[in-house]
Design a protein around this motif. Structure first.
Motif, short mmCIF file in Angstrom:
data_model
loop_
_atom_site.label_atom_id
_atom_site.label_comp_id
_atom_site.label_asym_id
_atom_site.label_seq_id
_atom_site.Cartn_x
_atom_site.Cartn_y
_atom_site.Cartn_z
N LEU A 44 13.62 -0.75 -20.00
CA LEU A 44 14.07 -0.04 -18.81
C LEU A 44 15.59 0.00 -18.68
N THR A 47 16.68 2.66 -21.08
CA THR A 47 16.28 3.96 -20.54
C THR A 47 17.22 4.40 -19.42
N ALA A 48 17.57 3.45 -18.54
CA ALA A 48 18.47 3.76 -17.42
C ALA A 48 19.83 4.23 -17.92
N GLY A 98 13.22 2.51 -25.67
CA GLY A 98 13.67 3.07 -24.40
C GLY A 98 14.69 4.18 -24.58
N ALA A 102 14.04 8.05 -23.32
CA ALA A 102 14.94 8.76 -22.41
C ALA A 102 15.31 10.13 -22.97
N ASN A 208 10.94 0.21 -7.18
CA ASN A 208 10.69 0.02 -8.61
C ASN A 208 10.71 -1.47 -8.96
N SER A 338 18.03 8.40 -11.56
CA SER A 338 17.22 7.68 -12.55
C SER A 338 17.98 6.48 -13.10
N ARG A 341 17.55 3.73 -10.37
CA ARG A 341 16.19 3.24 -10.09
C ARG A 341 15.59 2.46 -11.24
N PHE A 342 15.88 2.83 -12.49
CA PHE A 342 15.31 2.10 -13.61
C PHE A 342 15.83 0.67 -13.69
#
Length: 408
Positions: A44, A47-48, A98, A102, A208, A338, A341-342
């Motif tokens: 995550l 990904t963020a 991740g 993304a 989240n 995004s 939140r990730f």
């Protein structure tokens, strides 16, 4: 279009793939729940951060090669994850996974809608259906392969399926031109200076946090309890969770939003999710350090599946707020949102894993506390949040595409 949709299903499977095999990885590699929770955190966090560069990348190499790059990275590092003999190795593999996720997810919806024939909303429904199917199938695939092959099986399974999606995308997806406007990496960060977007992003970070407390700790009371749920059984439980989330995201949230309004629907989602987490604390006892769990595991099962309903509401309605939260291009707002939140999921998974070493109840209460704070933040700073209208089915990417179609 169908090649990309298939790849979407497999990509979204990665979210819940490891849930049924968390306890098996911990047992086989002599790891604690805190260490195993880093499988979510590394995935995550990367990904963020990668959300900030997806626009920069696609505006320079084009959508097709951004998709292919993401798919290739997932294939390589999901396979490497299955080859690792240490938790640290799997954590690093999940981190690069991740990155690939993304790059792929950020451009897949735009690709599907640009290729589809017929009404645009049907193409968007195809994408959201792929999302729901992927979230639901991830735990099933992880559970079945984990039960019959071992915890390495799900990693290799995703690598094979994603390789099929990669080949299909290479063969069937036509070349896409590079966008004329190049996006800056700093644009999404700059967008967060607008109070409305920042408030919604912080609220999303907090819920989240609660969601990944659920995902990181949820399997343990089931696997370690008197009923001794195996990987396959845990997979079915999370399959039910994923299906509830998908149904509410696509249909239920829109129905509720039409009747009570966006803000009230969000309050329902947050309140319901909080109650479910509190009840999971009531029904669970024990910790991962002692390797035992008491309480009522079937109560945990019912509450866990029910959380999917309320998270489905949040999935759609919070995105509605993002649409009117800042006077910037929607892709930029989406990336900034995004990015924040990730991080909530990344922190929630790790902290919950550490707390679960001492008490399952404490971990679930911690998650519930995050959702309560999210609710308070939205209520206190509601005046900063815009109310721009958005189309049905509510994803950020969908609104971007429909906005472009309206302009055309």
């Amino acid at each position: 279009m169908w090649a990309v949709a298939f790849a979407c299903v497999v990509s979204f499977m990665g979210l819940g793939l490891v849930d049924p095999i968390l306890t098996a990885i911990a047992k086989d590699l002599n790891a604690t729940s805190g260490q195993v929770s880093l499988l979510f955190t590394s995935y995550l966090v990367v990904t963020a951060v990668a959300m900030l560069i997806t626009g920069w990348v696609s505006s320079r190499i084009g959508v097709k090669w951004t998709l292919i790059s993401g798919l290739a990275i997932i294939v390589v590092f999901s396979a490497l994850g299955g080859l690792m003999n240490s938790v640290a190795g799997i954590i690093w593999a999940r981190a690069f996974w991740g990155l690939g996720n993304a790059l792929f997810i950020a451009t897949s919806l735009a690709t599907i809608t640009s290729l589809a024939k017929g009404p645009l909303k049907k193409a968007i429904l195809l994408y959201e259906s792929a999302l729901g199917i992927g979230i639901g199938l991830g735990p099933i695939v992880g559970g079945q392969l984990g039960e019959h092959i071992g915890w390495r099986g799900p990693f290799f399974g995703v690598a094979v399926l994603m390789a099929i999606g990669l080949v299909a995308t290479l063969l069937f997806l036509p070349a896409t031109p590079k966008p004329e406007h190049k996006v800056s990496v700093a644009d999404p960060i700059k967008a967060l200076k607008y109070p409305g977007l920042l408030v919604v992003a912080v609220a999303a970070l907090l819920y989240n946090f609660g969601m990944f407390v659920l995902m990181a700790v949820g399997p343990y009371p089931l696997a370690l309890g008197s009923t001794h749920f195996g990987a396959a059984q845990i997979g079915w439980v999370f399959f039910g969770w994923g299906m509830c989330l998908a149904v509410m995201s696509i249909w239920g949230a829109t129905w509720l939003e039409d009747r009570v309004g966006t803000f009230a629907a969000i309050m329902v989602g947050l309140a319901g999710f909080t109650v479910c987490l509190v009840l999971m604390a009531v029904f669970s006892q024990g910790n991962t350090s002692e390797g035992v769990s008491g309480g009522q595991p079937w109560g945990v099962v019912v509450c866990l599946v029910a959380t999917g309903l309320f998270l489905g509401i949040m999935n759609t309605t919070v995105t509605t707020l993002v649409m009117g939260a800042a006077p910037v291009p929607r892709p930029v707002a989406s990336a900034g949102y995004s990015f924040v939140r990730f991080f909530g999921g990344a922190v929630g998974a790790y902290v919950a894993g550490k707390v679960a070493e001492h008490t399952f109840q404490g971990a679930f209460i911690l998650g519930a506390g995050g959702t309560v704070v999210a609710l308070i933040v939205l209520v206190l700073f509601r005046r900063f949040i815009g109310s721009a209208p958005v189309p049905a089915h509510g994803s950020v990417e969908e609104a971007e595409i429909l906005e472009a179609a309206d302009a055309d």
